[in-house]
Design an enzyme around this catalytic site. Sequence first.
Site, PDB file in Angstrom:
ATOM      1  N   GLY A  11       0.842  -1.209   0.000  1.00  0.00           N
ATOM      2  CA  GLY A  11       0.000   0.000   0.000  1.00  0.00           C
ATOM      3  C   GLY A  11       0.868   1.247   0.000  1.00  0.00           C
ATOM      4  O   GLY A  11       1.742   1.397   0.847  1.00  0.00           O
ATOM      5  N   ALA A  22      15.362  11.304  -0.480  1.00  0.00           N
ATOM      6  CA  ALA A  22      16.466  11.236   0.488  1.00  0.00           C
ATOM      7  C   ALA A  22      17.434  10.107   0.130  1.00  0.00           C
ATOM      8  O   ALA A  22      18.655  10.258   0.235  1.00  0.00           O
ATOM      9  CB  ALA A  22      15.907  11.034   1.897  1.00  0.00           C
ATOM     10  N   ARG A  72       1.469  -4.982  -4.839  1.00  0.00           N
ATOM     11  CA  ARG A  72       1.823  -6.209  -4.152  1.00  0.00           C
ATOM     12  C   ARG A  72       2.339  -7.175  -5.222  1.00  0.00           C
ATOM     13  O   ARG A  72       2.075  -6.952  -6.416  1.00  0.00           O
ATOM     14  CB  ARG A  72       0.629  -6.752  -3.389  1.00  0.00           C
ATOM     15  CG  ARG A  72       0.127  -5.720  -2.381  1.00  0.00           C
ATOM     16  CD  ARG A  72      -0.779  -6.229  -1.302  1.00  0.00           C
ATOM     17  NE  ARG A  72      -0.903  -5.179  -0.287  1.00  0.00           N
ATOM     18  CZ  ARG A  72      -1.787  -4.179  -0.315  1.00  0.00           C
ATOM     19  NH1 ARG A  72      -2.643  -4.107  -1.324  1.00  0.00           N
ATOM     20  NH2 ARG A  72      -1.805  -3.258   0.615  1.00  0.00           N
ATOM     21  N   GLY A 102       5.626  -2.124   3.979  1.00  0.00           N
ATOM     22  CA  GLY A 102       5.149  -2.589   5.283  1.00  0.00           C
ATOM     23  C   GLY A 102       5.556  -4.027   5.556  1.00  0.00           C
ATOM     24  O   GLY A 102       6.462  -4.559   4.895  1.00  0.00           O
ATOM     25  N   ASP A 103       4.864  -4.665   6.468  1.00  0.00           N
ATOM     26  CA  ASP A 103       5.313  -5.989   6.920  1.00  0.00           C
ATOM     27  C   ASP A 103       5.267  -7.053   5.817  1.00  0.00           C
ATOM     28  O   ASP A 103       6.144  -7.917   5.752  1.00  0.00           O
ATOM     29  CB  ASP A 103       4.556  -6.429   8.178  1.00  0.00           C
ATOM     30  CG  ASP A 103       3.053  -6.532   7.940  1.00  0.00           C
ATOM     31  OD1 ASP A 103       2.563  -5.917   6.975  1.00  0.00           O
ATOM     32  OD2 ASP A 103       2.380  -7.220   8.715  1.00  0.00           O
ATOM     33  N   THR A 126       4.013   2.717   5.516  1.00  0.00           N
ATOM     34  CA  THR A 126       2.617   2.237   5.474  1.00  0.00           C
ATOM     35  C   THR A 126       1.767   3.125   6.371  1.00  0.00           C
ATOM     36  O   THR A 126       2.211   3.501   7.463  1.00  0.00           O
ATOM     37  CB  THR A 126       2.489   0.765   5.926  1.00  0.00           C
ATOM     38  OG1 THR A 126       1.107   0.509   6.246  1.00  0.00           O
ATOM     39  CG2 THR A 126       3.311   0.437   7.161  1.00  0.00           C
ATOM     40  N   ASP A 128      -0.615   2.172   7.995  1.00  0.00           N
ATOM     41  CA  ASP A 128      -1.151   1.367   9.104  1.00  0.00           C
ATOM     42  C   ASP A 128      -0.330   1.506  10.391  1.00  0.00           C
ATOM     43  O   ASP A 128      -0.832   1.193  11.474  1.00  0.00           O
ATOM     44  CB  ASP A 128      -1.199  -0.120   8.715  1.00  0.00           C
ATOM     45  CG  ASP A 128      -2.032  -0.364   7.463  1.00  0.00           C
ATOM     46  OD1 ASP A 128      -2.898   0.469   7.171  1.00  0.00           O
ATOM     47  OD2 ASP A 128      -1.809  -1.377   6.789  1.00  0.00           O
ATOM     48  N   ASP A 130       1.937  -0.396  11.513  1.00  0.00           N
ATOM     49  CA  ASP A 130       1.874  -1.698  12.185  1.00  0.00           C
ATOM     50  C   ASP A 130       3.198  -2.451  12.114  1.00  0.00           C
ATOM     51  O   ASP A 130       3.243  -3.664  12.256  1.00  0.00           O
ATOM     52  CB  ASP A 130       0.736  -2.544  11.593  1.00  0.00           C
ATOM     53  CG  ASP A 130       0.923  -2.786  10.097  1.00  0.00           C
ATOM     54  OD1 ASP A 130       1.809  -2.156   9.491  1.00  0.00           O
ATOM     55  OD2 ASP A 130       0.189  -3.599   9.533  1.00  0.00           O
ATOM     56  N   ARG A 172      -5.701  -2.273   8.063  1.00  0.00           N
ATOM     57  CA  ARG A 172      -5.576  -3.722   7.818  1.00  0.00           C
ATOM     58  C   ARG A 172      -5.989  -4.493   9.064  1.00  0.00           C
ATOM     59  O   ARG A 172      -7.106  -4.292   9.529  1.00  0.00           O
ATOM     60  CB  ARG A 172      -4.148  -4.081   7.386  1.00  0.00           C
ATOM     61  CG  ARG A 172      -4.077  -5.415   6.676  1.00  0.00           C
ATOM     62  CD  ARG A 172      -2.725  -5.631   6.061  1.00  0.00           C
ATOM     63  NE  ARG A 172      -2.566  -4.928   4.818  1.00  0.00           N
ATOM     64  CZ  ARG A 172      -2.929  -5.403   3.628  1.00  0.00           C
ATOM     65  NH1 ARG A 172      -3.468  -6.590   3.539  1.00  0.00           N
ATOM     66  NH2 ARG A 172      -2.753  -4.724   2.541  1.00  0.00           N
ATOM     67  N   GLY A 186     -12.051  12.927  19.210  1.00  0.00           N
ATOM     68  CA  GLY A 186     -12.982  12.957  20.337  1.00  0.00           C
ATOM     69  C   GLY A 186     -14.157  12.025  20.111  1.00  0.00           C
ATOM     70  O   GLY A 186     -15.293  12.318  20.523  1.00  0.00           O
ATOM     71  N   GLU A 188     -16.795   9.087  20.563  1.00  0.00           N
ATOM     72  CA  GLU A 188     -17.405   8.548  21.780  1.00  0.00           C
ATOM     73  C   GLU A 188     -17.048   7.080  21.959  1.00  0.00           C
ATOM     74  O   GLU A 188     -17.021   6.579  23.073  1.00  0.00           O
ATOM     75  CB  GLU A 188     -18.930   8.719  21.736  1.00  0.00           C
ATOM     76  CG  GLU A 188     -19.425  10.104  22.104  1.00  0.00           C
ATOM     77  CD  GLU A 188     -19.152  11.169  21.044  1.00  0.00           C
ATOM     78  OE1 GLU A 188     -18.856  10.813  19.885  1.00  0.00           O
ATOM     79  OE2 GLU A 188     -19.224  12.369  21.385  1.00  0.00           O
ATOM     80  N   SER A 219     -24.710  14.388  18.947  1.00  0.00           N
ATOM     81  CA  SER A 219     -23.951  13.599  17.968  1.00  0.00           C
ATOM     82  C   SER A 219     -23.168  12.530  18.714  1.00  0.00           C
ATOM     83  O   SER A 219     -22.813  12.697  19.889  1.00  0.00           O
ATOM     84  CB  SER A 219     -22.999  14.509  17.183  1.00  0.00           C
ATOM     85  OG  SER A 219     -22.016  15.036  18.046  1.00  0.00           O
ATOM     86  N   ARG A 248     -25.654   6.271  10.654  1.00  0.00           N
ATOM     87  CA  ARG A 248     -25.145   6.377   9.291  1.00  0.00           C
ATOM     88  C   ARG A 248     -23.709   5.862   9.278  1.00  0.00           C
ATOM     89  O   ARG A 248     -22.979   6.055  10.252  1.00  0.00           O
ATOM     90  CB  ARG A 248     -25.125   7.839   8.821  1.00  0.00           C
ATOM     91  CG  ARG A 248     -26.495   8.472   8.721  1.00  0.00           C
ATOM     92  CD  ARG A 248     -27.214   7.974   7.468  1.00  0.00           C
ATOM     93  NE  ARG A 248     -28.451   8.699   7.238  1.00  0.00           N
ATOM     94  CZ  ARG A 248     -29.630   8.404   7.778  1.00  0.00           C
ATOM     95  NH1 ARG A 248     -29.724   7.394   8.631  1.00  0.00           N
ATOM     96  NH2 ARG A 248     -30.699   9.109   7.501  1.00  0.00           N
ATOM     97  N   HIS A 254      -9.705   4.667   0.692  1.00  0.00           N
ATOM     98  CA  HIS A 254      -8.382   4.991   0.147  1.00  0.00           C
ATOM     99  C   HIS A 254      -8.026   6.463   0.181  1.00  0.00           C
ATOM    100  O   HIS A 254      -6.863   6.801  -0.100  1.00  0.00           O
ATOM    101  CB  HIS A 254      -8.265   4.446  -1.283  1.00  0.00           C
ATOM    102  CG  HIS A 254      -8.144   2.957  -1.316  1.00  0.00           C
ATOM    103  ND1 HIS A 254      -9.226   2.124  -1.162  1.00  0.00           N
ATOM    104  CD2 HIS A 254      -7.066   2.145  -1.431  1.00  0.00           C
ATOM    105  CE1 HIS A 254      -8.822   0.859  -1.207  1.00  0.00           C
ATOM    106  NE2 HIS A 254      -7.517   0.850  -1.363  1.00  0.00           N
ATOM    107  N   ILE A 255      -8.962   7.333   0.509  1.00  0.00           N
ATOM    108  CA  ILE A 255      -8.524   8.745   0.618  1.00  0.00           C
ATOM    109  C   ILE A 255      -7.441   8.861   1.693  1.00  0.00           C
ATOM    110  O   ILE A 255      -6.615   9.760   1.656  1.00  0.00           O
ATOM    111  CB  ILE A 255      -9.663   9.756   0.910  1.00  0.00           C
ATOM    112  CG1 ILE A 255     -10.331   9.498   2.251  1.00  0.00           C
ATOM    113  CG2 ILE A 255     -10.678   9.834  -0.193  1.00  0.00           C
ATOM    114  CD1 ILE A 255     -11.077  10.713   2.775  1.00  0.00           C
TER     115      ILE A 255
END
Length: 325
Positions: A11, A22, A72, A102-103, A126, A128, A130, A172, A186, A188, A219, A248, A254-255
């Site tokens: 990704g 760099a 990938r 990533g991993d 990544t 993520d 992770d 993921r 914030g 809930e 909300s 909702r 993907h954004i």
Amino acid sequence: MKRIGVLTSGGDAPGMNACLRAVVLTAHANELEVIGFQRGFNGVIDQQYQTLSPYHVSGIIQDGGTLLKSARCPAMLTEDGLKQAASNLHDLELDALLVIGGDGSFRGTLELAPYYQGKLLGIPGTIDNDVDGSDFSIGFATALDTALDAIDKIRDTADAFERIFLVEVMGRHTGYLAVAAGIAAGAEQIICPELAAELDLDKIAEHVEQARKHRGNCSYIIVIAETMYPGGAGTLAVDLESRGIECRASILGHIQRGGRPVGADRILATKLGAYAVEQLVQGAHLMMAGEINGKAGLYPLALTGDKKKQVDSYLLRWQQQVAQY
Ligand code: F6P
């Protein structure tokens, strides 16, 4: 060491271009030639590559995506694919290969090691976050800000309509991004694998009802990590509605992978790209160039996917005990 290869894999993440810049600039300063492979390991196997000079990476530090494209590469899961990749790297007389990803990409890199005689180094890239062994991975900070921008907007309409929203974020199999976005927005409620392996619909509904009892109609935002519910947030919204909780669903998708990298990602990418090349010159092999307690450092590539990266348990506890209503 004369010539090194570099690729971006898995990704894509905002800041990959800053990292490539760099790498190329540092290699140039060390009189190393750089070959950039297209579409991750696919470019190694299909021999699609280009020489990268400082000219090619000028003016890209602010760009999202990746100059080299990413993908990938299922062929890296086969012995034939690994042998082909190694043989092509040898034909190009590459002394080392740098893998930004990533991993999954690091697993492919480790698999390649028995066949390839050059040095192999990883750089965590990544959204993520992770990858174990680095405080942050390139792209996470930008993805977090992108998610926040969206959730803040959702909050406006949720406030106006006194509505309940489910916001699904990427990550993921991990909830690092979900926890960070939930805390900073914030929210809930945060639902992620680190809190509960299985999702309990009754508990979610009870939580919402309690909050409404405390605060009246208002909300209410639930940030949920992808893969937490079969069918995703859309299906969860339908299932909650059947229990009388009208809500909702909004799937950020993907954004979160796109956009101009924020300053923190540009700096991290620059630091890790430069450090990785310097460490290659020093002889590093099968390591990841990561950020450890704010400083660039090496971490064994084989350990990057070993443990599950820990989310901030202090903040999670606070969220559950104090901020939930
Ligand atoms: O690893 C980055 C990531 O965006 C994950 O958060 C997500 O699960 C996955 O990639 C999506 O992959 P694809 O772009 O192949 O759908």
